[in-house]
Design an enzyme around this catalytic site. Sequence first.
Site, PDB file in Angstrom:
ATOM      1  N   GLY A  29      18.896  -7.153 -27.009  1.00 16.19           N
ATOM      2  CA  GLY A  29      20.127  -6.435 -26.722  1.00 16.19           C
ATOM      3  C   GLY A  29      20.391  -5.447 -27.844  1.00 16.19           C
ATOM      4  O   GLY A  29      20.224  -5.780 -29.020  1.00 16.19           O
ATOM      5  N   TYR A  30      20.798  -4.251 -27.481  1.00 19.34           N
ATOM      6  CA  TYR A  30      21.056  -3.203 -28.476  1.00 19.34           C
ATOM      7  C   TYR A  30      22.559  -3.029 -28.609  1.00 19.34           C
ATOM      8  O   TYR A  30      23.241  -2.627 -27.678  1.00 19.34           O
ATOM      9  CB  TYR A  30      20.335  -1.908 -28.078  1.00 19.34           C
ATOM     10  CG  TYR A  30      18.856  -2.099 -28.260  1.00 19.34           C
ATOM     11  CD1 TYR A  30      18.254  -1.802 -29.470  1.00 19.34           C
ATOM     12  CD2 TYR A  30      18.086  -2.684 -27.269  1.00 19.34           C
ATOM     13  CE1 TYR A  30      16.916  -2.056 -29.677  1.00 19.34           C
ATOM     14  CE2 TYR A  30      16.744  -2.944 -27.466  1.00 19.34           C
ATOM     15  CZ  TYR A  30      16.170  -2.622 -28.673  1.00 19.34           C
ATOM     16  OH  TYR A  30      14.844  -2.889 -28.890  1.00 19.34           O
ATOM     17  N   LEU A  31      23.061  -3.376 -29.794  1.00 19.96           N
ATOM     18  CA  LEU A  31      24.483  -3.311 -30.072  1.00 19.96           C
ATOM     19  C   LEU A  31      24.902  -1.916 -30.505  1.00 19.96           C
ATOM     20  O   LEU A  31      26.043  -1.515 -30.305  1.00 19.96           O
ATOM     21  CB  LEU A  31      24.847  -4.334 -31.148  1.00 19.96           C
ATOM     22  CG  LEU A  31      24.500  -5.777 -30.766  1.00 19.96           C
ATOM     23  CD1 LEU A  31      24.586  -6.681 -31.975  1.00 19.96           C
ATOM     24  CD2 LEU A  31      25.417  -6.255 -29.658  1.00 19.96           C
ATOM     25  N   HIS A  86      23.231  -2.393 -23.864  1.00 17.62           N
ATOM     26  CA  HIS A  86      21.891  -2.082 -23.368  1.00 17.62           C
ATOM     27  C   HIS A  86      20.966  -3.240 -23.683  1.00 17.62           C
ATOM     28  O   HIS A  86      20.934  -3.727 -24.816  1.00 17.62           O
ATOM     29  CB  HIS A  86      21.373  -0.789 -23.999  1.00 17.62           C
ATOM     30  CG  HIS A  86      22.325   0.345 -23.820  1.00 17.62           C
ATOM     31  ND1 HIS A  86      22.575   0.926 -22.599  1.00 17.62           N
ATOM     32  CD2 HIS A  86      23.129   0.974 -24.699  1.00 17.62           C
ATOM     33  CE1 HIS A  86      23.476   1.876 -22.736  1.00 17.62           C
ATOM     34  NE2 HIS A  86      23.835   1.927 -24.007  1.00 17.62           N
TER      35      HIS A  86
END
Length: 168
Positions: A29-31, A86
């Site tokens: 997961g892209y923070l 994302h």
Amino acid sequence: MALEIERRFLVSGEAWRAHAGCAQPLRQGYLAASAEGVTVRLRIQDNNQAWLTLKAPAGVSGLVRHEFEYVIPVEDAEAMWKLAPHRLEKTRWLLDLPGGEWVVDCFAGTNAPLVLAEVELPQVDQSVVIPPWCGLEITGESLWSNAVLAQHPVQSWPLQERVRHGLA
């Protein structure tokens, strides 16, 4: 300061499987991700290990990046996964090949049927024999970064673009 030195390739065919070890299911997961290539990522492996990673460019080639990676509790990672705008999922295969730490990532969901190979190198000028199943080198091309694939998955690309790269 931690550095990642890595070359990346599109994969064609299945010949890499002869060198593959155990499968590692991964969720990423892209923070946060910036246009300059700085990303904050969480990774969960097999639902029992998790890491938080910050990556940033360390040169103009795309070959070298700063990488700061920290083990975090899986419960925290699961909470962050829900917050990540994302995400992507893939299965990583460790390969038994000389010249560096080789892996092949087989992407799932909206990034299927993408398969990428990466080799992590101990130094920038390390020579490495590129296996014949490695196709186009994509080192430093942002279109193929995991952070971009999480935001713009392969299945959202125009059909002509997917066909051009053998993904349709």
